[in-house]
Design a protein around this motif. Structure first.
Motif, PDB file in Angstrom:
ATOM      1  N   GLU A  64       1.153   3.506   7.151  1.00 39.23           N
ATOM      2  CA  GLU A  64       1.153   4.920   6.774  1.00 39.23           C
ATOM      3  C   GLU A  64       1.090   5.795   8.025  1.00 39.23           C
ATOM      4  O   GLU A  64       0.358   5.509   8.946  1.00 39.23           O
ATOM      5  N   SER A  99       0.836  -1.205   0.000  1.00 41.09           N
ATOM      6  CA  SER A  99       0.000   0.000   0.000  1.00 41.09           C
ATOM      7  C   SER A  99       0.870   1.254   0.000  1.00 41.09           C
ATOM      8  O   SER A  99       0.558   2.241  -0.663  1.00 41.09           O
ATOM      9  N   ASN A 100       2.018   1.189   0.719  1.00 36.18           N
ATOM     10  CA  ASN A 100       2.930   2.338   0.701  1.00 36.18           C
ATOM     11  C   ASN A 100       3.471   2.587  -0.686  1.00 36.18           C
ATOM     12  O   ASN A 100       3.592   3.730  -1.133  1.00 36.18           O
ATOM     13  N   MET A 101       3.843   1.498  -1.379  1.00 35.82           N
ATOM     14  CA  MET A 101       4.414   1.659  -2.709  1.00 35.82           C
ATOM     15  C   MET A 101       3.376   2.183  -3.681  1.00 35.82           C
ATOM     16  O   MET A 101       3.684   2.987  -4.555  1.00 35.82           O
ATOM     17  N   ILE A 148       5.352   3.695  -6.744  1.00 37.68           N
ATOM     18  CA  ILE A 148       6.509   2.874  -7.097  1.00 37.68           C
ATOM     19  C   ILE A 148       5.996   1.591  -7.749  1.00 37.68           C
ATOM     20  O   ILE A 148       5.110   0.935  -7.200  1.00 37.68           O
ATOM     21  N   SER A 156       0.830   4.104  -2.888  1.00 35.54           N
ATOM     22  CA  SER A 156       0.555   5.517  -2.636  1.00 35.54           C
ATOM     23  C   SER A 156       1.716   6.400  -3.095  1.00 35.54           C
ATOM     24  O   SER A 156       1.547   7.578  -3.343  1.00 35.54           O
ATOM     25  N   ARG A 157       2.925   5.839  -3.184  1.00 36.29           N
ATOM     26  CA  ARG A 157       4.066   6.639  -3.657  1.00 36.29           C
ATOM     27  C   ARG A 157       4.311   6.448  -5.139  1.00 36.29           C
ATOM     28  O   ARG A 157       5.262   7.000  -5.702  1.00 36.29           O
ATOM     29  N   LEU A 180       8.904   1.846   4.292  1.00 33.66           N
ATOM     30  CA  LEU A 180       7.937   1.148   3.448  1.00 33.66           C
ATOM     31  C   LEU A 180       7.193   0.064   4.225  1.00 33.66           C
ATOM     32  O   LEU A 180       6.041  -0.240   3.953  1.00 33.66           O
ATOM     33  N   VAL A 224      16.161   2.911   3.968  1.00 32.05           N
ATOM     34  CA  VAL A 224      15.353   3.012   2.753  1.00 32.05           C
ATOM     35  C   VAL A 224      14.048   2.239   2.875  1.00 32.05           C
ATOM     36  O   VAL A 224      12.994   2.700   2.452  1.00 32.05           O
ATOM     37  N   MET A 225      14.124   1.030   3.459  1.00 29.71           N
ATOM     38  CA  MET A 225      12.961   0.148   3.389  1.00 29.71           C
ATOM     39  C   MET A 225      12.070   0.159   4.618  1.00 29.71           C
ATOM     40  O   MET A 225      10.889  -0.143   4.510  1.00 29.71           O
ATOM     41  N   LEU A 274       6.399   0.036   7.409  1.00 29.76           N
ATOM     42  CA  LEU A 274       5.538   0.490   8.495  1.00 29.76           C
ATOM     43  C   LEU A 274       4.229   1.041   7.949  1.00 29.76           C
ATOM     44  O   LEU A 274       4.183   1.511   6.814  1.00 29.76           O
ATOM     45  N   ALA A 287      13.155  -0.276  -4.099  1.00 29.78           N
ATOM     46  CA  ALA A 287      13.983  -0.669  -2.964  1.00 29.78           C
ATOM     47  C   ALA A 287      13.857  -2.155  -2.644  1.00 29.78           C
ATOM     48  O   ALA A 287      14.863  -2.828  -2.404  1.00 29.78           O
ATOM     49  N   VAL A 288      12.638  -2.663  -2.648  1.00 28.05           N
ATOM     50  CA  VAL A 288      12.425  -4.038  -2.182  1.00 28.05           C
ATOM     51  C   VAL A 288      13.177  -5.023  -3.061  1.00 28.05           C
ATOM     52  O   VAL A 288      13.942  -5.870  -2.569  1.00 28.05           O
TER      53      VAL A 288
END
Lengths: 395, 361
Positions: B219, A47-49, A54, A51-52, B215, B211-212, B217, A361-362
């Motif tokens: 929002e 979900s973070n990726m 990526i 929303s950004r 990601l 960096v990661m 955690l 990144a992942v």
């Protein structure tokens, strides 16, 4: 009657006191926690990726990288893909690790033996070296060699010139490069034949010694074959080798082999640092061989050299190999410090530039970690096989 | 003192005999001595000149450095930055107080027969981090808040190393117990955790943390950079710690476990009262060694942009106002680390000799 049978059964522990039930319960909880944690992680990450903005997946490996790399062992230019940058980084990491392992092993063994020398001065110098070097962070040593020593070398115009073939300046060390001509295959054939012959002689000599007790000078004959056969085949093939001498062109040297200062600094620092640990391992290995073993072999009349080779070193190696393996692993892992001075190793090229440009990144971190994991597992596998071969054979 | 425990009389060699025995025993030893001696004599003189005789200690700006020897006044001028980073000048007493408490807790450990040194050590492991937790960042008890981005220098190095070791010890113990557990799934999870963390370089762990971790955690939840680095360092370190402690657990004879079982002790009391106290005591040297390794590795945080002591020096040696002070800066940092690491390793060796019960052959 019915009631009696129930009562006569020994009362088992209550289910929550039963060790078997407990262990199953804890394991189920552990699995549940791991799955829940993993699922949360993946869910958050996705979900973070999203929303950004990526993208996911390994499609980026096909895209053009568009940045240059100062040193590459496999063909590379900026138009090639990110997949290719991965290989460039990986080969550079492997190169500096291999160079470091060889240099650190040689220096470490020399220092370890010197530490036990009967010469007071030599032993003390080795001690000082070990105690100073191993108590200073590696990163600092890399910085020292790179920023304080190699950057202060003269510029290309004033480079240190050794016999007109070898040049040293602040851009690197320039060596003549051997270029093989037609017919060099014969020399390779000669080298292979010589190696095969030496192995054959060794097997034959061992057999003969077991059968008749006569000792054949395998080592001297082997060295003679290894030196003479390639030289003869080189001459027979008509000297099919030319040296490309580096020469000053404009502002920098061209031609020949270049060892860039980043590689040199990393190599020197890694080797010197790891050698100080290897020296202590070698010393403790040699000291672990009980004095009685040396005395017994002296009593049998073995000369000093044979005592070392046949009695002390084989037993010391058993103690030395396992920690030595860890040091090799540390060296490979420490080579990732390259990124601090800009040597293009895997971490610098892939986890640095590629990650910054693609933002994936992942995938990038996973690939990098997978590489180190594989290298670690392979090194420990080979060292364990070797370790088993030299371990004490007991009943 | 009975006759059998008396030490043999000390053999005193005259200087000439000592040299004959230790320096010139054979012809190749003599040759070695001459060559090495020549190298030492020719290198030590210039080195001493550079460090002491030609060096500049006094002055206020770069022009006071003659350039013939080391320019130590550079260190002198920037010492505040090297120790405290960007920590505000008027609040530095808080850091000084922590340094003092640290010294009070641990210097007595080197002195045999210092009264209550065990309690001081325990305070250093428990009370000191707690005090530091409130004192350094501030924000409570009327203390002015100092953002972690302003921490730096030697102080940051010590914070990273200290929290890394204190936090990784309990996690390491749990992991080691898990690896020795009879429950296959728990054991498997611990083995995978330990082996994966140990196989990857710390720098990739730090990269991942910086960096990661954001990601991973949810929002809106995020830590500052220093906290992320600390999480990475702690997890990485606890895998190493687990292996050290596992060594200790393996060295405890089976009889100890069985005796605890026979007494009817449960798992945690068996481990906590019988096994771990013996195992931990046995591996103190190993724990100290991992601590030294961690202490040196804290320098890597400069790669993710934190200013530890090496970071502060590295950022100043490129200052154009000072010409060519890189060597002086590096020597200074090297000296700081060397004093700490060498001191700790000497202490651990002393401890090893003291705890050695002579059971080993």
């Amino acid at each position: 009657m019915k009631k009696q049978t129930i009562d006569s059964r020994p009362a088992g522990p209550k289910p929550w006191y039963d060790p078997r039930v407990r262990s199953i319960f804890f394991q189920v909880v552990a699995i549940a926690l791991v799955f829940w944690g993993g699922w949360t992680l993946v869910d958050n990450t996705l979900s973070n990726m999203e929303s950004r903005g990526i993208s996911t997946g390994f499609g980026f490996l096909e895209e053009s990288a568009g940045f240059g790399i100062i040193m590459h062992l496999v063909p590379y230019d900026a138009t090639m893909s990110y997949g290719r940058t991965f290989w460039v980084g990986l080969t550079n990491t492997l190169l500096v690790s291999a160079m470091g392992v060889v240099a650190a092993t040689i220096l470490g063994f020399v220092l370890g033996v010197a530490r036990l020398s009967s010469n007071w001065l030599v032993a003390k110098i080795s001690l000082v070296y070990i105690e100073v070097i191993r108590n200073i962070p590696l990163l600092l040593q890399i910085f020292f060699w790179y920023f304080a020593v190699l950057s202060n070398l003269p510029s290309p115009r004033q480079s240190v010139d050794v016999g007109g073939t070898l040049f040293l300046n602040n851009r690197g060390l320039y060596l003549p490069e051997p270029l093989t001509q037609d017919g060099f295959g014969l020399v390779w054939g000669g080298v292979l034949a010589a190696i095969a012959a030496v192995i054959g002689i060794r097997i034959w000599a061992k057999k003969r010694q077991l059968a008749t007790g006569q000792i054949f000078p395998t080592f001297k004959v082997g060295v003679a074959i290894l030196v003479l056969v390639p030289i003869v085949s080189y001459l027979v093939a008509g000297r099919p080798l030319e040296w490309e001498i580096p020469a000053l062109k404009g502002f920098n040297f061209g031609g020949g082999i270049t060892i860039i200062p980043e590689l040199a600094a990393l190599w020197i620092a890694l080797s010197l640092y790891t050698a100080s640990f290897i020296a202590e391992i070698v010393r403790s290995g040699i000291l672990s061989v009980s004095k009685g073993q040396t005395e017994a072999s002296k009593a049998l009349g073995l000369p000093h050299g044979l005592t070392l080779r046949l009695v002390v070193i084989p037993q010391a190696m058993r103690v030395i190999i396992p920690p030595l393996t860890s040091q090799y692993l540390n060296l490979v892992k420490n080579s990732s410090l390259a990124t601090a001075i800009g040597y293009p190793d895997l971490v610098a090229v892939f986890m640095g530039t590629t990650l910054n440009q693609t933002g994936q990144a992942v995938e990038v971190v996973a690939m990098t970690m997978a590489v180190y994991l594989t290298i670690s597992l392979l090194i420990s596998l080979f060292m364990n096989i070797y370790n088993r071969a030299v371990a004490i054979k007991e009943r | 003192m009975t006759e059998s425990t008396m030490k043999p009389p000390k053999k005193v060699l005259s200087p000439v005999n000592w040299m004959r025995q230790h320096l010139f025993s054979t012809w190749y030893n003599a040759l070695l001595t001459v060559v090495v001696g020549y190298l030492i004599v020719t290198s030590v003189g210039p080195l001493l000149n550079w460090v002491f005789f030609d060096a500049n200690f006094q002055g206020s700006d770069p022009s006071d450095c003659s350039g013939a020897g080391a320019c130590w006044l550079f260190i002198n001028q920037r010492l505040n930055f090297f120790i405290y980073g960007f920590y505000p000048d008027e609040l530095q007493w808080r850091v000084d107080l922590m340094f003092l408490l640290l010294a009070v807790s641990f210097v007595p450990q080197f002195i045999e027969r210092f009264p209550g040194r065990k309690w001081l050590g325990i305070f250093g492991m428990t009370g000191l981090p707690l005090i530091g937790f409130f004192l350094i960042p501030g924000g409570n008890f009327g203390l002015e808040q100092v953002e972690s981005t302003k921490w730096g220098g030697l102080m940051l190095t010590l914070i990273l190393a200290y929290i890394g070791i204190i936090a990784s010890l309990p996690i390491g113990i749990l992991l080691a117990l898990g690896r020795r557990s009879e429950m296959p799934i728990i054991r498997g999870l611990c083995v995978v955790f330990i082996e994966v963390w140990r196989a990857v370089p710390l720098i990739t762990v730090l990269f991942m943390a910086s960096v990661m971790l954001p990601l991973f955690l949810p929002e809106g939840m995020n830590f500052e950079k220093l906290a992320r680095a600390l999480i990475g360092i702690t997890l990485w370190q606890s895998a190493y710690m687990a292996e050290v402690i596992r060594g200790g657990l393996q060295a405890i004879p089976r009889g100890q476990y069985e005796a605890a079982d026979a007494l009817g002790l449960g798992y945690w009391r068996k481990m906590g009262l019988i096994v771990l106290p013996q195992a931990l005591k046995m591996v103190i040297p190993g724990i100290v060694n991992t601590f030294i390794a961690l202490f040196k590795d804290t320098t890597l945080v400069l790669i993710i942009g934190l200013f530890d002591i090496l970071g502060t020096v590295q950022s100043t040696v490129t200052d154009p106002a000072w010409q060519n002070v890189a060597v002086e800066g590096y020597v200074f940092v090297a000296f700081c680390f060397w004093v700490f690491c060498f001191g700790i390793s000497q202490y651990s060796q002393k401890l090893e000799r003291k705890l050695d019960t002579g059971h080993k052959t």
